[in-house]
Design an enzyme around this catalytic site. Structure first.
Site, PDB file in Angstrom:
ATOM      1  N   ASP A  51       0.876  -1.200   0.236  1.00 50.04           N
ATOM      2  CA  ASP A  51      -0.088   0.051  -0.178  1.00 50.04           C
ATOM      3  C   ASP A  51       0.806   1.210   0.070  1.00 50.04           C
ATOM      4  O   ASP A  51       0.674   2.376   0.078  1.00 50.04           O
ATOM      5  CB  ASP A  51      -1.117   0.122   1.094  1.00 50.04           C
ATOM      6  CG  ASP A  51      -0.232   0.066   2.526  1.00 50.04           C
ATOM      7  OD1 ASP A  51       0.846  -0.065   2.699  1.00 50.04           O
ATOM      8  OD2 ASP A  51      -1.119  -0.050   3.519  1.00 50.04           O
ATOM      9  N   SER A  52       2.225   1.059  -0.041  1.00 49.31           N
ATOM     10  CA  SER A  52       3.252   2.111  -0.189  1.00 49.31           C
ATOM     11  C   SER A  52       2.893   2.738  -1.622  1.00 49.31           C
ATOM     12  O   SER A  52       3.442   3.776  -2.051  1.00 49.31           O
ATOM     13  CB  SER A  52       4.469   1.661  -0.219  1.00 49.31           C
ATOM     14  OG  SER A  52       4.995   0.454  -0.841  1.00 49.31           O
ATOM     15  N   ASP A  90      -1.066  -6.020  -0.260  1.00 50.00           N
ATOM     16  CA  ASP A  90      -1.568  -5.375   1.033  1.00 50.00           C
ATOM     17  C   ASP A  90      -2.964  -5.230   1.252  1.00 50.00           C
ATOM     18  O   ASP A  90      -3.532  -4.431   0.233  1.00 50.00           O
ATOM     19  CB  ASP A  90      -0.633  -3.839   0.952  1.00 50.00           C
ATOM     20  CG  ASP A  90       0.526  -3.914   2.224  1.00 50.00           C
ATOM     21  OD1 ASP A  90       0.418  -4.799   3.231  1.00 50.00           O
ATOM     22  OD2 ASP A  90       1.290  -3.195   1.863  1.00 50.00           O
ATOM     23  N   LYS A 120      -1.516  -9.296   3.052  1.00 46.76           N
ATOM     24  CA  LYS A 120      -0.746  -8.878   4.326  1.00 46.76           C
ATOM     25  C   LYS A 120      -1.554  -7.922   5.012  1.00 46.76           C
ATOM     26  O   LYS A 120      -2.268  -7.061   4.319  1.00 46.76           O
ATOM     27  CB  LYS A 120       0.701  -8.143   3.783  1.00 46.76           C
ATOM     28  CG  LYS A 120       1.556  -7.396   4.949  1.00 46.76           C
ATOM     29  CD  LYS A 120       2.963  -7.314   4.634  1.00 46.76           C
ATOM     30  CE  LYS A 120       3.215  -5.972   3.885  1.00 46.76           C
ATOM     31  NZ  LYS A 120       2.637  -4.854   4.698  1.00 46.76           N
ATOM     32  N   GLU A 122      -1.417  -5.411   8.836  1.00 53.55           N
ATOM     33  CA  GLU A 122      -0.730  -4.722   9.812  1.00 53.55           C
ATOM     34  C   GLU A 122      -1.386  -4.940  10.972  1.00 53.55           C
ATOM     35  O   GLU A 122      -2.562  -4.644  11.339  1.00 53.55           O
ATOM     36  CB  GLU A 122      -0.541  -3.181   9.478  1.00 53.55           C
ATOM     37  CG  GLU A 122       0.218  -3.073   8.057  1.00 53.55           C
ATOM     38  CD  GLU A 122       0.343  -1.608   7.886  1.00 53.55           C
ATOM     39  OE1 GLU A 122       0.007  -0.539   8.777  1.00 53.55           O
ATOM     40  OE2 GLU A 122       0.945  -1.004   6.881  1.00 53.55           O
ATOM     41  N   GLU A 189       9.224  -3.995  10.782  1.00 48.34           N
ATOM     42  CA  GLU A 189       9.532  -2.890  10.072  1.00 48.34           C
ATOM     43  C   GLU A 189      10.153  -1.799  11.198  1.00 48.34           C
ATOM     44  O   GLU A 189       9.664  -1.559  12.261  1.00 48.34           O
ATOM     45  CB  GLU A 189       8.147  -1.950   9.574  1.00 48.34           C
ATOM     46  CG  GLU A 189       8.621  -0.709   8.664  1.00 48.34           C
ATOM     47  CD  GLU A 189       7.832  -0.048   7.677  1.00 48.34           C
ATOM     48  OE1 GLU A 189       6.680  -0.784   7.452  1.00 48.34           O
ATOM     49  OE2 GLU A 189       7.939   1.010   7.418  1.00 48.34           O
TER      50      GLU A 189
HETATM   51  O1  KIV Z   1       3.369  -1.015   1.679  1.00 53.06           O
HETATM   52  C1  KIV Z   1       4.580  -1.559   1.680  1.00 53.06           C
HETATM   53  O2  KIV Z   1       5.511  -1.153   0.757  1.00 53.06           O
HETATM   54  C2  KIV Z   1       5.161  -2.466   2.894  1.00 53.06           C
HETATM   55  C3  KIV Z   1       6.571  -2.423   3.179  1.00 53.06           C
HETATM   56  C4  KIV Z   1       7.141  -1.331   3.597  1.00 53.06           C
HETATM   57  C5  KIV Z   1       6.896  -3.655   3.914  1.00 53.06           C
HETATM   58  O3  KIV Z   1       4.303  -2.545   3.687  1.00 53.06           O
END
Ligand code: KIV
Length: 271
Positions: A51-52, A90, A120, A122, A189
């Site tokens: 989600d980056s 994500d 994924k 969090e 992280e």
């Molecule tokens: O969204 C992302 O790129 C991440 C990484 C920083 C692990 O969750």
């Protein structure tokens, strides 16, 4: 498809055996078809459709605004490209916290519409019920602890997490609970390297770090950061493998100059 014998090489089982053999796991983000093809060719083990994307693709300050439709779009683009790596997507902010039924239906949407391999999420104990429900549908889940960017408004800072023993202990207990629930791997992280080591040694599943030191089972970076496309972002953990921003800029300058001067296109570049 990442089922053994039917398609891509990397499976969650393979990752487990890599950890057992002490073979390090290389993971990188990708959000589009063209980059994902190159990343695949480079031999990456896991692609994270992170989600980056909210930051590096869309220019948002945090990861919070990205939607599930946007994540699915990125994941579909990546899935069209890859042959070997495991692809993890994500789950965006607001699609799994606080309501495990909603979490399951959103995870199912991601898996059905993108055909990726895993999701994924969090958080630890706060999202355990959602994790368990997603896993109950046979969807592999990767955890993410330590600095969890979707909670940035709660923490108020992107600084190193779990420096104090109480937070470190909670992180370890969360990691154990995620493993117990059935997660196939965990991202840690921005935490002290000693804690990364402690968690990696306490878990049977792979622990993949970003700013979690060298003693974990693998590493992940955001593609745009490691390529040097974001020069404003330079945390200590980031190794830049290129200065692509300058290369882009040079090429774009040259193009503008060539068009303006009439040098492009030349005789050979026309029909
Ligand atoms: O969204 C992302 O790129 C991440 C990484 C920083 C692990 O969750």
């Amino acid at each position: 498809m990442s089922v053994e014998g039917k398609g891509r090489v990397l499976t969650t089982r393979k990752l487990l055996s890599m950890k057992m053999k002490g073979e390090k796991i290389a993971m990188l983000t990708a959000y589009d078809y063209t980059s994902a093809r190159i990343v695949d060719e480079a031999g990456i083990d896991i692609i994270l459709v992170g989600d980056s994307a909210a930051n590096v693709m869309a220019g948002h300050e945090t990861t919070l605004p990205i939607t599930i439709d946007q994540m699915i779009y990125h994941a579909q683009s990546v899935m069209r490209a890859v042959k070997n790596p495991l692809v993890v997507v994500d789950m965006p902010f607001g699609t799994y916290q606080g309501n495990s039924k909603m979490a399951l239906s959103n995870a199912v949407r991601i898996m059905k519409e993108s055909e990726a391999d895993a999701v994924k999420v969090e958080g630890g104990s706060e999202v355990l019920e959602s994790v368990q429900r997603i896993l109950s549908a046979g969807i592999p889940v990767m955890g993410h602890l330590g600095l969890t960017p979707q909670s940035i408004h709660k923490f108020g800072t992107y600084s190193v997490r779990a420096k104090e023993e109480a937070e470190a202990e909670k992180l370890l207990q969360d990691a154990l609970a995620l493993e117990e629930a059935g997660c196939f791997a965990i991202v840690l992280e921005k935490i002290p390297a000693a804690l990364g080591k402690r968690v990696a040694e306490s878990l049977k599943i792979p622990v993949i770090g970003i700013g979690a030191g060298r003693y974990v089972d693998g590493q992940v970076l955001v593609m745009h950061d490691m390529l040097g496309l974001n020069t404003e972002f330079s945390p200590r953990f980031l190794r830049r493998y290129h200065n692509l921003r300058d290369e882009y800029l040079k090429a774009f300058h040259q193009y503008v100059e060539d068009v303006k001067s009439g040098d492009f296109p030349n005789e050979q570049e026309q029909y």
